[in-house]
Design a protein around this motif. Sequence first.
Motif, PDB file in Angstrom:
ATOM      1  N   ALA A 251       3.777   1.204  -5.011  1.00 46.46           N
ATOM      2  CA  ALA A 251       2.791   1.622  -4.314  1.00 46.46           C
ATOM      3  C   ALA A 251       2.354   0.194  -3.339  1.00 46.46           C
ATOM      4  O   ALA A 251       2.514   0.155  -2.265  1.00 46.46           O
ATOM      5  CB  ALA A 251       1.475   2.151  -4.908  1.00 46.46           C
ATOM      6  N   ASP A 252       2.416  -0.982  -4.195  1.00 45.18           N
ATOM      7  CA  ASP A 252       2.035  -2.160  -3.278  1.00 45.18           C
ATOM      8  C   ASP A 252       3.175  -2.537  -2.458  1.00 45.18           C
ATOM      9  O   ASP A 252       3.006  -3.218  -1.413  1.00 45.18           O
ATOM     10  CB  ASP A 252       1.622  -3.335  -4.261  1.00 45.18           C
ATOM     11  CG  ASP A 252       0.187  -3.052  -4.931  1.00 45.18           C
ATOM     12  OD1 ASP A 252      -0.293  -2.023  -4.612  1.00 45.18           O
ATOM     13  OD2 ASP A 252       0.201  -3.355  -6.146  1.00 45.18           O
TER      14      ASP A 252
ATOM     15  N   VAL B  30       0.636   6.637  -3.931  1.00 41.09           N
ATOM     16  CA  VAL B  30      -0.510   6.616  -3.431  1.00 41.09           C
ATOM     17  C   VAL B  30      -1.222   5.177  -3.277  1.00 41.09           C
ATOM     18  O   VAL B  30      -1.135   4.517  -4.165  1.00 41.09           O
ATOM     19  CB  VAL B  30      -1.828   7.340  -4.378  1.00 41.09           C
ATOM     20  CG1 VAL B  30      -3.149   7.395  -3.846  1.00 41.09           C
ATOM     21  CG2 VAL B  30      -1.143   8.558  -4.787  1.00 41.09           C
ATOM     22  N   SER B  31      -1.885   4.950  -2.119  1.00 41.09           N
ATOM     23  CA  SER B  31      -2.556   3.710  -1.789  1.00 41.09           C
ATOM     24  C   SER B  31      -3.657   3.874  -1.150  1.00 41.09           C
ATOM     25  O   SER B  31      -3.795   4.561   0.072  1.00 41.09           O
ATOM     26  CB  SER B  31      -1.397   2.852  -1.050  1.00 41.09           C
ATOM     27  OG  SER B  31      -2.100   1.695  -0.713  1.00 41.09           O
ATOM     28  N   GLY B  32      -4.840   3.440  -1.395  1.00 42.15           N
ATOM     29  CA  GLY B  32      -6.232   3.577  -0.982  1.00 42.15           C
ATOM     30  C   GLY B  32      -6.562   5.066  -0.919  1.00 42.15           C
ATOM     31  O   GLY B  32      -7.286   5.507   0.066  1.00 42.15           O
ATOM     32  N   GLY B  33      -6.262   5.895  -2.017  1.00 42.62           N
ATOM     33  CA  GLY B  33      -6.727   7.094  -2.069  1.00 42.62           C
ATOM     34  C   GLY B  33      -5.943   8.024  -1.062  1.00 42.62           C
ATOM     35  O   GLY B  33      -6.226   9.317  -1.130  1.00 42.62           O
ATOM     36  N   ARG B  34      -4.819   7.570  -0.282  1.00 38.38           N
ATOM     37  CA  ARG B  34      -3.852   8.459   0.381  1.00 38.38           C
ATOM     38  C   ARG B  34      -2.653   8.362  -0.108  1.00 38.38           C
ATOM     39  O   ARG B  34      -2.155   7.242  -0.316  1.00 38.38           O
ATOM     40  CB  ARG B  34      -4.101   8.505   1.947  1.00 38.38           C
ATOM     41  CG  ARG B  34      -3.821   7.180   2.472  1.00 38.38           C
ATOM     42  CD  ARG B  34      -4.144   6.817   3.949  1.00 38.38           C
ATOM     43  NE  ARG B  34      -3.663   5.494   4.313  1.00 38.38           N
ATOM     44  CZ  ARG B  34      -2.496   5.446   4.665  1.00 38.38           C
ATOM     45  NH1 ARG B  34      -1.903   6.322   4.924  1.00 38.38           N
ATOM     46  NH2 ARG B  34      -2.058   4.014   5.273  1.00 38.38           N
ATOM     47  N   THR B  35      -1.663   9.411   0.274  1.00 35.70           N
ATOM     48  CA  THR B  35      -0.439   9.358  -0.098  1.00 35.70           C
ATOM     49  C   THR B  35       0.473   8.717   0.982  1.00 35.70           C
ATOM     50  O   THR B  35       0.536   9.111   2.272  1.00 35.70           O
ATOM     51  CB  THR B  35       0.138  10.914   0.007  1.00 35.70           C
ATOM     52  OG1 THR B  35      -0.527  11.516  -1.130  1.00 35.70           O
ATOM     53  CG2 THR B  35       1.933  11.110  -0.463  1.00 35.70           C
TER      54      THR B  35
END
Length: 477
Positions: free
Chosen positions: A52-53, A150-155
């Motif tokens: 993710a990151d 997922v990053s920041g609550g979005r895919t």
Amino acid sequence: MRWRLLLLYMLMVGVAFYVVAASLINLVGNYMLDQRAQDERAISERIAITMADKLNAQDGQAIYGAAVDASREHGGRVLVLDAYGTVQADSYSLLNGTQLKHPEVVAVLGGKASANGLYKEELPGGNWLLSTFGFADDASVYGLYVSAIVSGGRTTGALVYSVSEQELYSRLLYIRRQIVYWLLGVALATLITVIFMSRIVTRPIKALSEGIEHMSVGDFSHRVIIRGHSEYAQLAAAFNMMSEKLENLDRSRGQFVSNASHELKTPLATMKILIESLIYQDAFDPAMTREFLTDIDKEIDRLNRIVSDLLTLVNIDSGGMKLSLSDVDLHELLLEQVKRLAPLARENGIELECSAKEALETSGDAVKLQQVIYNVIDNAIKYTPRGGSVQASLIRSGRRAIIRVTDTGIGIPQADLPHVFDRFYRVDKARSRATGGTGLGLSIVKQIVALHGGTITAESEEGKGSTFTIDLPLAQK
């Protein structure tokens, strides 16, 4: 017919085995695939978290390095896709920059957390594997596991983890073969067992069928061999018993017809001789004619008695004899019959005595019971020589009334004693006919006593006399 039923049964067993095998294989296959899918999906989700990151930072080198490390660690192929389904990193370096449109990828990028499927080929092509056993043994089967990044609550992308499932697939095929082999073996063993058991089961049925066929053509001498103590053995024993009774009945009927014909023929032959003598005599002799006509009249009376006794027996055998039941005073009935037969006893020089002190009653037909007592005492008088005696008595024995008629007559030989109640049976045939007997009296007596729920027995010693015992139930009070 038996083989058709057997084939039908085996077809039903085969279908049942097939259904069981198919259900069992599917259950085992689905269970193993579900377990594998859960494990591989967990791996895919863990890798997706680590990516993710890196994907958010757009660090291609880091993404590729992490994908290669994860591929080496877990033994599968790792692909990192952006939000548009374009491959940003491929651990095999084959699909970089390619857009994947697999249903699982589309579903995850559309908002689903994860998805997985089976394919015949490795990425990017391949056909959807609808069945676990849809390919040949040498086909390559790959599992495709897609997890959302997922990053920041979005895919922001998707992690595709592709791993060979050929080992699992091969094990499932092996299990399928083993199950099929075992089921075929069980089916074959069942077939052999069914054939063997059918022979065991149908053998006594066939024997009974053959016995029934013999019986249907009038052969009552056939018997079924009894083996063991099963229900079939009991059925065979019952069949043999029935055959024996029918054979005895058939023999008895034949003997009855023969005896009846003989009894009827004798007076007819006598009358024919007497009539022919009258027809062909040279001169009319009134005295001889009267004598002959008197003899003919006696023979006619004898014929009437025979026919009457035969009709009585037929009436009893057919169940047509109905009893007019009432409370019958046996004490009075016995005294009355002794009184009726006293003149006959005096004429023959025989002392007739009666011992009946207690008034006992039974439920029965007074006329029929009168006939019973009269016949037994009459027989005793007829077969007792002049100077002898006949004793009739009535006593109580519990809830039974016992009538005994004892004489000091000629007696009955032990060999003849069991047959004295048989139809047309005579101990002394010449003397029986001289006394006017038909040979049916005691048989009728026994039948009437049986209709009243009683028994009659005979005890005798040749040259010393006989005792006939009538046992009747007392009337319920």
